[in-house]
Write an enzyme that holds these catalytic residues in place. Sequence first.
Site, PDB file in Angstrom:
ATOM      1  N   LYS A   1      -6.556  10.075  -1.958  1.00  0.00           N
ATOM      2  CA  LYS A   1      -5.907  10.512  -1.310  1.00  0.00           C
ATOM      3  C   LYS A   1      -5.283  11.801  -1.795  1.00  0.00           C
ATOM      4  O   LYS A   1      -6.053  12.835  -2.882  1.00  0.00           O
ATOM      5  CB  LYS A   1      -4.635   9.913  -0.349  1.00  0.00           C
TER       6      LYS A   1
ATOM      7  N   ASP B   1       1.223  -1.215   0.163  1.00  0.00           N
ATOM      8  CA  ASP B   1       0.139  -0.260   0.123  1.00  0.00           C
ATOM      9  C   ASP B   1       1.132   1.721  -0.052  1.00  0.00           C
ATOM     10  O   ASP B   1       1.403   1.499   1.219  1.00  0.00           O
ATOM     11  CB  ASP B   1      -0.771  -0.095   1.058  1.00  0.00           C
TER      12      ASP B   1
HETATM   13  C1  LIG Z   1      -2.744   3.618   3.531  1.00  0.00           C
HETATM   14  C2  LIG Z   1      -4.573   3.464   3.200  1.00  0.00           C
HETATM   15  N1  LIG Z   1      -4.832   3.016   2.112  1.00  0.00           N
HETATM   16  C3  LIG Z   1      -5.736   2.643   1.993  1.00  0.00           C
HETATM   17  C4  LIG Z   1      -6.986   3.533   2.402  1.00  0.00           C
HETATM   18  C5  LIG Z   1      -8.704   2.666   1.390  1.00  0.00           C
HETATM   19  O1  LIG Z   1      -8.931   4.132   0.770  1.00  0.00           O
HETATM   20  P1  LIG Z   1     -10.712   4.701  -0.004  1.00  0.00           P
HETATM   21  O2  LIG Z   1     -10.518   5.338   1.378  1.00  0.00           O
HETATM   22  O3  LIG Z   1     -10.303   4.766  -0.521  1.00  0.00           O
HETATM   23  O4  LIG Z   1     -10.850   3.598   0.056  1.00  0.00           O
HETATM   24  C6  LIG Z   1      -6.633   4.168   2.839  1.00  0.00           C
HETATM   25  C7  LIG Z   1      -8.150   5.287   3.680  1.00  0.00           C
HETATM   26  O5  LIG Z   1      -8.298   6.673   4.396  1.00  0.00           O
HETATM   27  C8  LIG Z   1      -5.268   4.428   3.547  1.00  0.00           C
HETATM   28  O6  LIG Z   1      -5.393   5.501   4.219  1.00  0.00           O
END
Ligand SMILES: Cc1ncc(COP(=O)(O)O)c(C=O)c1O
Length: 400
Positions: free
Chosen positions: A213, A188
């Site tokens: 983000k 990630d």
């Molecule tokens: C590190 C990280 N990965 C994935 C996500 C998930 O993204 P989404 O909110 O678009 O589903 C977030 C959301 O806050 C995040 O902080």
Amino acid sequence: MSGGGSDRKPATRLVTGGRRKEWTGAVVNPPVWRASTHLYDSVADLRAGPTTNEDGRFFYGRRGSPTQWALAEALTELEPGGHGTMLFPSGVSAIACALLAVLRPGDVLLMTDSSYDPTRSYAEAFLKKWGVETRYYDPLVGAGISDLICDRTRAIMMESPGSLTFEIQDVPAICAAAQERGVITLLDNTWAASYFFRGIERGVDITILAGTKYIVGHSDVMLGSVTCREKYWQRLRRTAQQLGQVISPDDAYLALRGLRTLDVRMRQHQESGLTIARWLSQKPQIAKVLHPALPDCPGHATWQRDFSGSAGLFSFVLDGGDDEAAASLIDGLELFGIGYSWGGYESLALPVDPAPDRTATKWQTEGPVIRLNIGLEDCDDLIADLAKGLERYEKAACKR
Ligand SMILES: Cc1ncc(COP(=O)(O)O)c(C=O)c1O
């Protein structure tokens, strides 16, 4: 104009990525192709068309159109060594699909203890029911991951820095150990936006972004993406298609628009984030600032070695006090919204508690933890706002 050219510098690739003439026509940006049905000229044309699964050809709305293809291509260019990118309606759906594409019932998944909490919940709820066992590891394990790999280990999930706590993982060491044992690696990479850290170049097989983000950058679209090496491309693509994953062309357009300014935004997030992190670290009310670019952050040396910059998201630990004292700091802030997302142009402050999500490691702190998303406001104004917040916190903490 076409994307291409991974020999070009990243800032240039952000501007040129996905802008193929056949997708943009005579204008700068690919138009919004809003469509479910793609029409054929005749039955013969239909029969000659891509009834099989081909990329970048009109077929049916679920396979996208030039607006989505342009975004996918531009995101692939952010990750040199990546073969292709699939788009998803959120970061969580991207994580879920990437894991589903590589795991089988009976497998063991190694997951960093610092994972985003819905990633953990997905492993505990969905993957467990599906016969996959998830084992958590210390985010700072590095090459020591070798000792945790067993015959059933299929994949290693990384997140660097860790959600809420910001430890930087030794991604190249973990990937080298995984490769030696035939284990697939996933990262990630949302914090670095595949911009301050290029995961595939550093050995990762599959990188994932919550485009919601920094890629979108304006807090108005939910988006996820998965970019991978050629070896995993067909598996990823097939799984995403079987799950019917598609994003709207309008969202793809907004994401492309955000992507074009990622370089200047990231540089400003970095500068203001660091200024505020350093300012906070000098304050007597603060026990600790959790920011990868500060020397006392776990994994800082790895950040220095591997990253080309730091994003505007970090946490700090208050020196004592309780949740109500922390709330008095946050509640009176004028420039920081209170909300769960981050990576947008506006600043946010959020009370967080990393402790309940830890099983392989223990999280202990001196006081409440607050996570800040540093936006694009003037840094002096943000500092003045936070200074008043620290005064409120001090008064509230003294009363108790
Ligand atoms: C590190 C990280 N990965 C994935 C996500 C998930 O993204 P989404 O909110 O678009 O589903 C977030 C959301 O806050 C995040 O902080």
